[in-house]
Design an enzyme around this catalytic site. Sequence first.
Site, PDB file in Angstrom:
ATOM      1  CE  LYS A 171      -3.873   1.968   2.682  1.00 49.17           C
ATOM      2  NZ  LYS A 171      -4.763   1.715   3.845  1.00 49.17           N
ATOM      3  CB  SER A 207      -7.883   3.500   2.882  1.00 49.90           C
ATOM      4  OG  SER A 207      -7.016   2.931   3.842  1.00 49.90           O
ATOM      5  CB  SER A 250      -8.140   0.480   5.728  1.00 53.08           C
ATOM      6  OG  SER A 250      -8.812   1.704   5.868  1.00 53.08           O
TER       7      SER A 250
END
Length: 589
Positions: free
Chosen positions: A73, A147, A171
Amino acid sequence: MINLQITSLLEKYSSNELNVREVVEYCREQMEKIPEEAFIYKLTSNELEVYIKTISSKSVEKLPLYGVPFVIKDNIDLAGVPTTAGCPDFTYTPNKSAYVVGILISAGAIPLAKTNLDQFATGLVGTRSPYGVCPNSFNAEYISGGSSSGSSVAVAQGCCSFSLGTDTAGSGRVPAAFNNLVGVKPSKGLLSCSGVVPACKSLDCVSIFALDAADAKTIFEIASDYDEADPYSRKLKSVSRLASDFKVGVPSCNQLEFFGNDEYEVAFEKSITLLKDAGATIVEIDFSSFLETANLLYSGPWVNERYAAVGDFIEKNKEAVLSTTSSIILSGLKFSASDVFEAMYELQRLKKIADKVMDSVDLIITPTAGTYYTIKEVLENPIELNTNLGYYTNYMNLLDYAAISIPVEIETIVPFGVTAVSHAGHDMKLLRVADILQKAAALPVGKTTYKPGMCSFGENLGCIDFAVCGAHLKGQALHHQLEELRADFVGSCMSAEEYRMYAFESGGVKKPGMIHDSESGGSVYLEIYRLSAADFGRFVNSIPAPLGIGKIKLRNGDVVSGFIAEQEVEDIGEDITSYGDWRKYMAGK
């Protein structure tokens, strides 16, 4: 199609059916086939070559993640690669990788790309990024969840074996559920957050997306390491035991919320049935203290902690930040210092109540998300729908709990998963539950045709794991005995360096005999299999002297049952310890 599940991949490396460069190239090809919005940065051939060459002189036996591809990420640092946190104007290029990324690379893993995310990790939708909306792996009209949107989609779509995300409010769980993955939200502090752009620093966790519980367990065990440089890093006593009659708490019917989604309500009922069939006792609990805590996260002053992380940047670069992201983070300014303390007092009150509920069961099961939304719906109503997605997730880090999202159903418009929750330090127990439930659901992993791999915990709800080292190995003379008993393959490994192996003949078959020798012993290649207790008993009864079953220590410190020989094999056999592997001995005779 290459099966990127870790055990399968390592097996093929060991047998020379695949090499690392082939796998990396395959993954790069797969990345080009999926929506480009999943990625922010893809490593070049030259950048990847550095990692490939670093492990070229090593082996699967030396590196537990040898050649295993993963993605990261883009709020987690990878040395020499830009970190954007989903905001181009925020970009910087770190000289050093995040602590957890460094551990994984040292174990042999190969980083392939940085993935898209809701800007500054603020959102559960996957639509809040200037790099584009990351669509769901199974239905492109629907959200992927955020996210950690790109991290989940890359794993589900077969671009890598696992990925790293973050999880402050859900997330690491919502995207896992929406993309048919296992999502690990570890206990706070078990995975270092050094080198991670903070959202709420006191609550942030690095999360793991994996195809199955076996892979999730492998990554969790390697990545969990105390980091002196991370002020929130900690060592926790690990609780792994799960009784065969484990007790599962479920919110009362009036506290369950599906937002009108009948599909998900039916899928959750299916999950409870699967748990009952696995031996769980289902207990209704009062979920109100958990829901009240969840409301504190965005309705209380913890939003101000997001401002502490990136608020100054937003104030100076308002045009560079998405309006939804900016409005959420800047809303934290309305809280005073006394508001913060009042909220902390309230949290402490709620935690006492929630802990008492948690103490009454082995774990709690809820939906990971109560419903799903189209991309269009979220873009039109970004705040309210995002809030709905956090109904079962927002309380988690405030209450200091561990959680894991487990895939259960893919016949819904968007895949459905449940979340198993327990106290901090109970991560391994939750991984056991994930393994049980994922196997019971019998789904393929991610968006592939492969089934979940075997997850080894030693003793496991009426099953026994045991190690073989010779004629029962795959492809050897007596392996058929295991096939006849329907033994499940768990994985391959090496014993601790305290055994000697002898070759002798019995019943017309060449066999090995391992004996314990802590002073001059070596390490021996093993394969781990799992049998029911009854089948294991039948297997043991068929073993002729001088062989028997004892306890074998593995290189990683675990202990499993396995073949142990009596001392007489030293007199009747040939010492073949130097080979380290029965198959190498048989090939070299």
